[in-house]
Design an enzyme around this catalytic site. Sequence first.
Site, PDB file in Angstrom:
ATOM      1  N   LYS A 255     -40.545 -89.343   0.117  1.00  0.00           N
ATOM      2  CA  LYS A 255     -40.466 -89.372  -1.351  1.00  0.00           C
ATOM      3  C   LYS A 255     -40.547 -90.821  -1.812  1.00  0.00           C
ATOM      4  O   LYS A 255     -39.720 -91.645  -1.427  1.00  0.00           O
ATOM      5  CB  LYS A 255     -39.153 -88.739  -1.831  1.00  0.00           C
ATOM      6  N   ASP A 260     -36.698 -93.827 -10.888  1.00  0.00           N
ATOM      7  CA  ASP A 260     -36.372 -92.495 -11.385  1.00  0.00           C
ATOM      8  C   ASP A 260     -35.441 -92.607 -12.586  1.00  0.00           C
ATOM      9  O   ASP A 260     -34.229 -92.723 -12.441  1.00  0.00           O
ATOM     10  CB  ASP A 260     -35.719 -91.661 -10.273  1.00  0.00           C
ATOM     11  N   LYS A 267     -31.372 -89.816 -17.228  1.00  0.00           N
ATOM     12  CA  LYS A 267     -30.107 -90.103 -16.540  1.00  0.00           C
ATOM     13  C   LYS A 267     -29.198 -90.929 -17.452  1.00  0.00           C
ATOM     14  O   LYS A 267     -29.686 -91.644 -18.327  1.00  0.00           O
ATOM     15  CB  LYS A 267     -30.383 -90.929 -15.265  1.00  0.00           C
ATOM     16  N   ASP A 278     -35.236 -95.101  -5.183  1.00  0.00           N
ATOM     17  CA  ASP A 278     -35.582 -93.687  -5.033  1.00  0.00           C
ATOM     18  C   ASP A 278     -36.901 -93.509  -4.265  1.00  0.00           C
ATOM     19  O   ASP A 278     -37.402 -92.399  -4.132  1.00  0.00           O
ATOM     20  CB  ASP A 278     -35.654 -93.037  -6.420  1.00  0.00           C
ATOM     21  N   ASP A 337     -35.490 -84.395 -14.036  1.00  0.00           N
ATOM     22  CA  ASP A 337     -34.829 -85.284 -13.073  1.00  0.00           C
ATOM     23  C   ASP A 337     -34.840 -84.695 -11.663  1.00  0.00           C
ATOM     24  O   ASP A 337     -34.491 -85.379 -10.709  1.00  0.00           O
ATOM     25  CB  ASP A 337     -33.390 -85.552 -13.546  1.00  0.00           C
ATOM     26  N   GLU A 339     -37.261 -84.358  -9.751  1.00  0.00           N
ATOM     27  CA  GLU A 339     -38.685 -84.691  -9.616  1.00  0.00           C
ATOM     28  C   GLU A 339     -39.115 -84.885  -8.167  1.00  0.00           C
ATOM     29  O   GLU A 339     -40.279 -84.702  -7.834  1.00  0.00           O
ATOM     30  CB  GLU A 339     -38.991 -85.972 -10.423  1.00  0.00           C
ATOM     31  N   ARG A 341     -38.551 -83.206  -5.503  1.00  0.00           N
ATOM     32  CA  ARG A 341     -39.039 -81.983  -4.861  1.00  0.00           C
ATOM     33  C   ARG A 341     -40.438 -81.628  -5.358  1.00  0.00           C
ATOM     34  O   ARG A 341     -41.216 -81.005  -4.633  1.00  0.00           O
ATOM     35  CB  ARG A 341     -38.021 -80.862  -5.079  1.00  0.00           C
TER      36      ARG A 341
HETATM   37  N1  BES Z   1     -33.163 -89.468  -7.095  1.00  0.00           N
HETATM   38  C1  BES Z   1     -32.226 -88.498  -7.503  1.00  0.00           C
HETATM   39  C2  BES Z   1     -31.129 -88.240  -6.479  1.00  0.00           C
HETATM   40  C3  BES Z   1     -30.204 -89.394  -6.182  1.00  0.00           C
HETATM   41  C4  BES Z   1     -29.002 -89.495  -6.837  1.00  0.00           C
HETATM   42  C5  BES Z   1     -30.507 -90.329  -5.216  1.00  0.00           C
HETATM   43  C6  BES Z   1     -28.141 -90.535  -6.546  1.00  0.00           C
HETATM   44  C7  BES Z   1     -29.653 -91.359  -4.929  1.00  0.00           C
HETATM   45  C8  BES Z   1     -28.455 -91.468  -5.595  1.00  0.00           C
HETATM   46  C9  BES Z   1     -32.933 -87.174  -7.768  1.00  0.00           C
HETATM   47  O1  BES Z   1     -34.227 -87.280  -8.234  1.00  0.00           O
HETATM   48  C10 BES Z   1     -32.162 -86.467  -8.811  1.00  0.00           C
HETATM   49  O2  BES Z   1     -32.098 -86.947  -9.908  1.00  0.00           O
HETATM   50  N2  BES Z   1     -31.581 -85.329  -8.461  1.00  0.00           N
HETATM   51  C11 BES Z   1     -30.797 -84.575  -9.385  1.00  0.00           C
HETATM   52  C12 BES Z   1     -31.167 -83.125  -9.211  1.00  0.00           C
HETATM   53  C13 BES Z   1     -30.633 -82.234 -10.280  1.00  0.00           C
HETATM   54  C14 BES Z   1     -31.291 -82.558 -11.615  1.00  0.00           C
HETATM   55  C15 BES Z   1     -30.896 -80.793  -9.901  1.00  0.00           C
HETATM   56  C16 BES Z   1     -29.342 -84.823  -9.027  1.00  0.00           C
HETATM   57  O3  BES Z   1     -29.015 -84.961  -7.858  1.00  0.00           O
HETATM   58  O4  BES Z   1     -28.549 -84.887  -9.963  1.00  0.00           O
HETATM   59 ZN    ZN Z   2     -35.235 -88.968  -7.747  1.00  0.00          ZN
HETATM   60 MN    MN Z   3     -34.322 -87.494 -10.352  1.00  0.00          MN
END
Ligand code: BES
Ligand code: ZN
Ligand code: MN
Length: 489
Positions: A255, A260, A267, A278, A337, A339, A341
Amino acid sequence: MLDIEYTRAVLPVRGALALLVPEDGERPALYRAADEATGGAVSRAVEAAEFSFGKNKSLLLPGPGGGLSRIVLIGLGKAAELDDAAAEAAGSAAFAALKAVSLGAIALDGLPASLGPQAALGAVLSSYRFDRYRTTQKPDERPKLERLTALSPDPEAAASSWAAMKAVAAGAFLTRDLVSEPPNVLTPPVFADRIAELSALGLQVELFTPEQMEALGFGALLAVAMGSEAPARMAVMRWQGAADPKAAPVAFVGKGVTFDSGGISIKPAGGMEDMKWDMAGAGTVVGLMAALARRRAKVNAVGLVGLVENMLSGRAQRPGDVVRTASGQTVEVLNTDAEGRLVLADVLWYAQDRFKPRALIDLATLTGAVIVALGHEHAGLYSNDDALAQRLAEAGLAVGEKLWRMPLGDAYDKALRSDIADMKNIGGRPGGSITAAQFLKRFVGEVPWAHLDIAGTAWASKDAPGVPKGATAFGVRLLDRLVATHYED
Ligand code: BES
Ligand code: ZN
Ligand code: MN
């Protein structure tokens, strides 16, 4: 990178000397030689400080005489309990004690011969710094040590096993450099250009533009990129090291979200700067491929990274959009967010469809939920193949990059049902890292596949042996070990 030069284990040496010494058994020859050269200063200091050579304990002797600027004694603990990790930690302590001087040596004769280079690796890995954007640093704020003389009982053997280890360290440094870069610098096209430079190592690199990905049907990856001014890229890196050029490769997918913001599902402001890393999954795949090429691994391997920036604008994708993936499956995007996946869905599908790999392994900073589950100690491991999962877990333990297997199952998969498309891109709060993995599983066909959720391990907020705080390169050593143990000719 700190340069290691293996030479015979004899004194005199000049400058600073680190002596690695077990707490039991006879004192190593170089310890005795140093004691003699300094007129007994070493043994006097040991006695005066009541130093017992316990594991991870050290004692500094400034100006000990004998032509040396300093001696640092580093305890190894019980000789019978010495392992790779202990040797690395000792090498890392040696670097910390020697880094302020320009001339340094490390005595490896207190370790079993096979662990000598391991200590050198600890020193090298802990020497990492990212100073690119510092212009006002004073010379005495920088480490002076650039070359470390490794005094070794069998320098030829040590140097020959070192070549491969150095290649892996260089791969980890490349990963750390990429992950440390700020997001205004490392945009998808710039990241892709850095990858293209690796063709100098013998990697075959292909870069894909948005138009080319459009033609491949990458509707999910391109939807993430829509809000950004920076165009998306995919990079494919191939290393053909197996005797049979047609042998199925091992495939690695990363990824690469260079920033992000969350997109329209934005966020919170606090800590958003962390989302520059990210792209650590992609950075790890790139560092791994560079390591395999540098050490001329006898394997066919392919690395694929999806590079996008997740931003907000009038062109950004919206919650509620439905996108069509390269596999043909459709996805209702309920949270922009989630994204990573979407990016991986297209790249994973393409990887298995084009390369028919023996194994397919992806790395991604995919979910905050994996940090809730496992903290920063283990990365989450998901797999549809028990043998592959076990190999990965073992490789991780061997190199100190620990994985913890998490479950998959139909009950979790059901959380992805959509009212309007084949699936939605979020599965709700419960088991958030698991439902993300279930989402990826829908894009890997029947191939033995594993997913490493490295959100909790890609970046460290405090120093550890061999891993200064910041970008860790978690996964480079692990996957190199996996390849070396199971997939080479
Ligand atoms: N890049 C983030 C996940 C992340 C969070 C990585 C903290 C490193 C530290 C990912 O893209 C994300 O935002 N995931 C969301 C998913 C949710 C919207 C289902 C998350 O984990 O909140
Ligand atoms: Zn992300
Ligand atoms: Mn995200």
